[in-house]
Design an enzyme around this catalytic site. Structure first.
Site, short mmCIF file in Angstrom:
data_model
loop_
_atom_site.label_atom_id
_atom_site.label_comp_id
_atom_site.label_asym_id
_atom_site.label_seq_id
_atom_site.Cartn_x
_atom_site.Cartn_y
_atom_site.Cartn_z
N HIS A 80 19.27 -36.69 -32.83
CA HIS A 80 18.37 -37.14 -33.88
C HIS A 80 19.10 -37.84 -35.03
O HIS A 80 18.47 -38.49 -35.86
CB HIS A 80 17.54 -35.96 -34.43
CG HIS A 80 18.30 -35.01 -35.29
ND1 HIS A 80 18.85 -33.84 -34.80
CD2 HIS A 80 18.60 -35.03 -36.60
CE1 HIS A 80 19.44 -33.19 -35.78
NE2 HIS A 80 19.30 -33.89 -36.90
N ASP A 91 19.23 -32.38 -27.70
CA ASP A 91 19.59 -32.98 -29.00
C ASP A 91 21.10 -33.20 -29.10
O ASP A 91 21.72 -32.93 -30.13
CB ASP A 91 19.10 -32.10 -30.15
CG ASP A 91 19.04 -32.87 -31.47
OD1 ASP A 91 19.08 -34.11 -31.42
OD2 ASP A 91 18.94 -32.24 -32.52
N SER A 107 23.81 -31.91 -39.78
CA SER A 107 23.50 -32.07 -38.36
C SER A 107 24.61 -32.83 -37.66
O SER A 107 25.03 -33.91 -38.08
CB SER A 107 22.18 -32.82 -38.20
OG SER A 107 21.11 -32.08 -38.74
#
Length: 538
Positions: A280, A316, A391
């Site tokens: 993402h 992911d 992230s």
């Protein structure tokens, strides 16, 4: 005629109705041509005919012909002129034409005009008589808010007379000046007083400034410092962060749709320039048309562009490739050996602040967690502060080995966009799962996961017996369909893994490969059923 076709009549009477005439063997004769169809004449209602038709007894063509001008059939009625207007503005009695003719000059018939500059009674005009007792006075004088009468002597105009200078007039002694003027004799005295006052004020100010400066400042002062340096062993928190931080990079994407894209982190996992991050973080740039740019910034603030090696939206995980020498490569640990309570450090770029580190412990394991982007994680839970921008960064253990890739944080709902933050619940992809996915992406550019061929949701029950993944739909001819599962079944166990939610079932399927055989336990009503399912491809 006889036939075995059940769709044709078999009744002899019916055959006689549709059979050929006797002696005729040829096909049916062609039909006679039908007369051309002509629609019936259009009918007009009597009301329309009476309103728009020709007058009775008149069969002539319409007049005028199309295109000709139609004479008006009505007359304009001019209202009569009111008697008053006719009397004032009409012709005189007995006159037929205008008199005089339009354009001719009317001969004046009245008195000769008087001179505009002088009248016959000018001698009696008080404003033209210089000896008149009237004069132009000053503006009105008010006393007590009301006009006040001024005597003629006081109201007379004042004329300033200019007197010629006297030739032999003796100089008079200087007089005191009124109205704020200074004579020449006063200026030197004023200058002397100003200079003395300035000198006294400047001296006093310098004296006070010097005293104040000497009271607050000391040019000879030196602050003491300790000679004992801080003890930072290599295995201390500071030592681990200094050692691992160069292997964690800042990642920023740029597309035509947004000047500043998503900001995240990444971990250098190979000296060949491979960087592990979250899907993402770079998904917008990877899917943009045209493809956007991805920038990687290192601890020394150098920056290069990166290319996407592969990405997997199910887990992911994404892998980037950069071209840079002398890279610091992170050590990858074993996430299967992690225990709840182990100290951990999260390194990344939260909110764009590069090389930030937070500490905490492992607060949970095997958390089935679904992200907003649709990925499912068998995540490591930590209370180390994780914020947007972390992230793709590293979650490292006390030895400095990477045990997870920081991916998500838990935010209370509802959360305002741009105001979400850490509440002590962060989630990281176990490095063993991330390593397997990264290797597949580097080898082939894609990852293939196993699939049961079902769509599920949480059961929402609380009895603890049938909690699991409720099957909403079964893919026709899919693995679950071939094993006998139907919509409405509740899956509670896959091999030895307890299925307490729909996310847990997705995690189990993603962790397997197509063709793997698993044992599935499900409930249909109160009936427990155990089947073996050969997984398909997602």
């Amino acid at each position: 005629m006889t036939t075995d076709d059940p769709g044709l009549p078999s009744d002899p009477a019916a055959e006689g109705d549709y059979a050929r005439p006797p002696g005729v063997e040829e096909p049916f004769a062609p039909r006679e041509p039908e007369p051309p169809y002509s629609p019936p004449p259009r009918t007009v209602s009597p009301e329309e005919r009476a309103e728009f038709g020709r007058p009775a007894g008149n069969d002539a063509e319409f007049a005028p012909l199309p295109g000709e001008r139609i004479d008006p059939a009505h007359r304009v009625v001019v209202p009569p002129v009111p008697p008053g207007l006719s009397r004032e503005y009409g012709r005189p009695d007995g006159a037929e034409e205008f008199d005089p003719e339009p354009g001719t000059r009317i001969v004046p018939g009245g008195r000769e005009p008087e001179s505009p500059w002088w009248k016959a009674d000018a001698r009696r005009d008080p404003w033209r008589d210089p000896r008149s007792p009237f004069w132009l006075g000053r503006p009105a004088v008010f006393a007590g808010g009301r006009p006040s009468q001024v005597l003629p002597d006081e109201d007379a105009e004042q004329v300033d007379e200019v007197l010629p200078p006297e030739e032999d007039a003796a100089p008079e002694p200087a007089k005191a000046v009124r109205g704020g003027r200074f004579g020449l004799s006063v200026l030197p005295l004023a200058l002397i007083v100003a200079l003395i006052a300035g000198a006294l004020g400047g001296g006093a100010g310098y004296w006070f400034a010097t005293r104040a400066h000497s009271a607050l400042h000391n040019s000879d002062l030196k602050l003491a410092k300790t000679g004992t340096p801080a003890n930072r062993p290599p295995n201390s928190t500071a030592g681990i962060i200094q050692r691992v931080s160069p292997a964690v990079v800042l990642i920023q994407e740029h597309t035509n749709d947004a000047a500043d894209g998503t900001i995240g982190s990444g971990v250098i996992i190979d000296k060949g320039g491979y960087v592990l991050t979250n899907n993402h973080v770079i998904e917008a740039a990877a899917t943009a048309q045209p493809v956007g740019d991805i920038y990687v910034t290192f601890a020394d603030q150098s920056r290069v562009t990166a290319k996407v090696v592969g990405r997997d939206d199910k887990t992911d995980v994404a892998v980037l490739k950069i071209d840079k020498s002398k890279l610091t490569v992170a050590s990858l640990g074993d996430s299967d050996k992690v225990a709840v309570g182990d100290p951990v450090i999260a390194i990344g770029s939260p909110l764009g602040l590069q090389a930030s580190a937070t500490t905490g412990i492992v607060s949970g394991l095997n958390r089935a967690f679904g992200t907003e982007e649709g990925a499912v994680l068998d995540a490591i839970q930590t209370d180390a502060s994780i914020n947007p921008g972390n992230s793709g960064g590293a979650l490292i253990d006390s030895s400095g080995a990477v045990i997870g890739i920081n991916t998500a944080l838990q935010t209370p709902q509802p959360a305002t966009v741009g105001q979400s933050g850490s509440v002590g619940l962060g989630f990281a992809i176990p490095i063993n799962q991330a390593r397997t996915t990264a290797e597949a992406l580097i080898h082939t550019g894609k990852v293939v996961h196993g699939s049961l061929g079902v769509q599920t949701r949480d059961t929402g029950t609380t009895d603890g017996v049938h909690d699991g993944a409720y099957v909403n739909q079964v893919v026709p001819e899919g693995p679950a369909d071939q094993a006998g599962l139907k919509a409405g079944d509740v899956i509670t166990l896959v091999d030895s893994t307890l299925i307490e939610s729909s996310d847990r079932l997705k995690v189990v399927a993603v962790e397997h490969k197509p063709g793997d055989t698993v044992k599935v336990r499900y409930y249909r009503g109160n009936t427990k059923v155990d089947v073996t399912v050969s997984l398909g491809t997602d």
